[in-house]
Design a protein around this motif. Structure first.
Motif, PDB file in Angstrom:
ATOM      1  N   VAL A 147       0.749  -1.349  -0.080  1.00  0.00           N
ATOM      2  CA  VAL A 147       0.159   0.153   0.024  1.00  0.00           C
ATOM      3  C   VAL A 147       0.767   1.139   0.072  1.00  0.00           C
ATOM      4  O   VAL A 147       0.855   2.064  -0.736  1.00  0.00           O
ATOM      5  CB  VAL A 147      -1.179   0.067   1.345  1.00  0.00           C
TER       6      VAL A 147
ATOM      7  N   SER B 280      -7.039  -4.247   0.840  1.00  0.00           N
ATOM      8  CA  SER B 280      -6.166  -3.291   0.439  1.00  0.00           C
ATOM      9  C   SER B 280      -6.516  -3.070  -1.195  1.00  0.00           C
ATOM     10  O   SER B 280      -6.962  -1.930  -1.628  1.00  0.00           O
ATOM     11  CB  SER B 280      -4.759  -3.690   0.689  1.00  0.00           C
ATOM     12  N   TYR B 286      -8.190   0.786   3.349  1.00  0.00           N
ATOM     13  CA  TYR B 286      -6.758   0.718   3.877  1.00  0.00           C
ATOM     14  C   TYR B 286      -6.533   0.839   5.276  1.00  0.00           C
ATOM     15  O   TYR B 286      -5.562   0.071   5.819  1.00  0.00           O
ATOM     16  CB  TYR B 286      -6.073   1.965   3.141  1.00  0.00           C
TER      17      TYR B 286
END
Lengths: 299, 316
Positions: A147, B280, B286
């Motif tokens: 991420v 994700s 997130y």
């Protein structure tokens, strides 16, 4: 120095004839006949268990989809290379093969450049804590890095480029290389470098001219394994590759996102991915084994 | 050799006045420890520490949708949500531990068996070793696709095989109860070879004397294995469990390749890693996924620590 050299020479030349090889006691038979039969049967079973699925994949890749659906034609069918032609030409697999190869090659090469000196320092100066930092990379779940990486690299407009893929694969390769090379350097006697330094080489010179040439086998081990791991890597490429940099595992995964699966094509694609790596493995068997077991047998 | 190699750096320097180059070389040699180690450590450090810190931060926010969207600091709420989630999180923890536990037990037991078979040299050893290497290097995604075909309920070879011995067809990957077991089987197929290689290296490094002595004392093969070989092999076994266990906990490729997003429509094979990946990149949650990842990371570190402690106790 020459004197010293002569000394060692006389030692070895004199030593050999003086100690003839001890006569080997004939080894006792290992077990009964029954055990031998069992052992052979078990080994055959093991080999079948490991190889049969791969063989099945190969067979299916040579069948038409009609034949795959016909269970009567499991083993007897007329082979065709149509699936391979489809996969390689229509689906542009040559591009993916090149991408996979390029990413694996560059990430391995760069990781060797960074990793070998690091492993050397960590081994010679017993930097256990520093080694732990690098080895942490093997433990962390990859998703937790993806991420932030995705965010940073997409801001830098790098997602979909080779650089970011190579960086992420280096992240897999580097810890592996450090781990393997550390155990390799640990086993390399210190005396060689010390005597080179007595001869006037600087410590870095000794590393360059003595240790590195002696470590070619270790570097081959580490390099081959990291190449394989990079070639096989799926998750990083799934997120970070773009249409132009797609690697083979992602290409195969995309194969099944259509409604009905083209089994023949899929198996041909799977074979195309695994064959190069298996061929490499066959020729470098010794190195792969020593890499897989590096550091496993000492305390 | 000694005659041929005069100290080269000295020879090089002899011609020149001591200059910047020599000073640099001097400096480099004095600081070689960090000069060698720092680049690699910096690389790993930047790529780990920063993302890890970010993940930790994200886990305390309500970040979702886009990473660039404005987020609000919500403290430990994500953790509370996750820890009280009996629909997805706890089953995923259960599946992760089941997957890892069963796979490890099978791999170590089978691996030990195969390693013992290979221990003493025999004819054709080379071919067996090649066979052992093949699954190990095969691309996991390709392996997943291969098993998908073999375990296909209608056209797969697995059910053909069962039919041949009169067992009714199984749903394998498409069954709600059988999917996880089937993926464990795939993992065992692919990674038992690695355990074999590690254990075999351990066996070959054992000294033969204890075994020989026990044989003299009349111990049979089973006694020798359980009272001599196995205890001596314990440290190696734990290394194998450690190396394999880390990867097994993080298994992703074959699960995602065989069952797709969310570990299948009923989340049959959704382990923590698959769950976190889905949160994700399939659902863009997130904040939540970061909390799952931090907890997952703690589980991995915890189990590694337990094993290392065990190894220390065994090695003594």
């Amino acid at each position: 120095m020459t004197v010293l050299n002569e000394n060692t020479k006389t030692q070895t030349s004199a030593g050999q004839p003086r100690h003839p090889r001890p006569v080997r006691r004939p080894k006792k038979p290992l077990g009964t006949r029954a055990y031998k039969v069992f052992r052979v049967a078990a080994l055959i079973a093991v080999v079948l268990f490991l190889v049969a699925p791969l063989f099945w994949m190969l067979l299916a890749s040579l069948k038409t989809n009609v034949d795959i659906y016909d269970t009567a034609k499991s083993f007897i069918f007329s082979p065709t290379f149509e699936n391979y032609a489809n996969v390689l030409q229509r689906n542009n697999y040559f591009v993916f093969i090149f991408n996979s190869f390029w990413v694996a090659f560059v990430s391995t090469a760069l990781s060797l450049v960074l990793g070998v000196p690091a492993a050397y320092a960590m081994s010679r100066f017993t930097m256990h804590r520093s080694a732990l930092v690098v080895l942490m990379a093997r433990v962390i779940p990859g998703v937790s890095l993806l991420v932030p990486w995705y965010y940073v690299f997409s801001n830098l407009k790098m997602v979909g480029g080779f650089e970011v893929l190579i960086l992420s694969h280096m992240f897999v390769a580097l810890p592996l290389i450090v781990y393997i090379m550390m155990s390799y350097f640990d086993s390399l006697p210190l005396e060689l470098e010390e005597s080179a330094q007595v001869d006037g080489l600087t410590p870095i010179g000794a590393f360059q001219r003595i240790t590195l040439p002696l470590s070619v086998a270790g570097m081959a081990t580490a390099g081959i394994l990291s190449f394989i791991f990079s070639w096989n890597n799926f998750m990083f490429a799934l997120v970070l590759s773009g249409s132009k940099t797609k690697t083979l595992p992602v290409a195969i995964f995309d194969f099944v996102s259509y409604a009905s699966i083209d089994w023949g094509g899929l198996m041909a694609a799977a074979t195309v991915v695994t064959i190069p790596i298996m061929i490499i493995a066959l020729f470098t068997q010794k190195y792969i084994v020593s890499g897989m077991t590096a550091g496993a047998t000492k305390g | 050799m000694s005659v041929m190699t005069p100290p080269r750096s000295a020879a090089r320097n002899a011609g020149r006045a001591p200059g910047a180059r020599e000073k640099f070389s001097d400096w480099a040699n004095r600081h070689r420890k960090w000069l060698f180690a720092a680049p690699a450590m910096a690389f790993v450090g930047v790529l780990i520490i920063f993302p890890l810190a970010w993940t930790l931060y994200l886990s305390l926010t309500d970040s979702q949708g886009s990473v660039r969207a404005a987020t609000e600091f919500i403290g430990l709420e994500n953790y509370l949500t996750v820890l009280s989630d009996v629909e997805r999180f706890w089953p995923a923890v259960g599946r992760t531990l089941t997957f890892t536990g069963i796979a490890l037990v099978c791999e170590v037991a089978l691996g030990m068996g195969i390693a013992l078979l290979l221990w003493r040299p025999f004819r054709g050893e080379k071919w067996v070793r090649v066979a052992i290497l093949l699954p190990l290097v095969a691309t996991p995604v390709a392996v997943g696709m291969m098993w998908r075909l073999i375990f296909d309920p209608n056209i797969g070879f697995a059910n053909q095989l069962l039919a041949a011995v009169g067992i009714p067809a199984q749903p394998w990957l498409s069954g709600q109860d059988t999917a996880l077991g089937t993926t464990i089987f795939m993992d065992v197929w692919q990674w038992t070879p690695m355990v074999v290689l590690i254990l075999l290296a351990g066996l070959t490094s054992l000294s033969e004397e204890p075994d020989e002595a026990a044989r003299m004392d009349g111990a049979n093969a089973f006694q020798r294995f359980f009272f001599i070989t196995l205890p001596l092999m314990m440290p190696t076994v734990i290394v194998a469990i450690l190396l394999r266990g880390i990867d097994a906990l993080k298994t992703f490729d074959i699960l995602y390749a065989t069952k797709g997003k969310g570990g299948g429509s009923f989340h049959e094979v959704e382990t923590l890693n698959v769950y976190a990946y889905g949160l994700s990149f399939d659902y863009n949650q997130y904040g939540l996924s970061s909390a799952v990842l931090i907890l997952f990371f703690m589980i991995i570190i915890g189990s590694m620590w337990l094993l290392t402690m065990r190894k220390k106790a065994v090695s003594k």
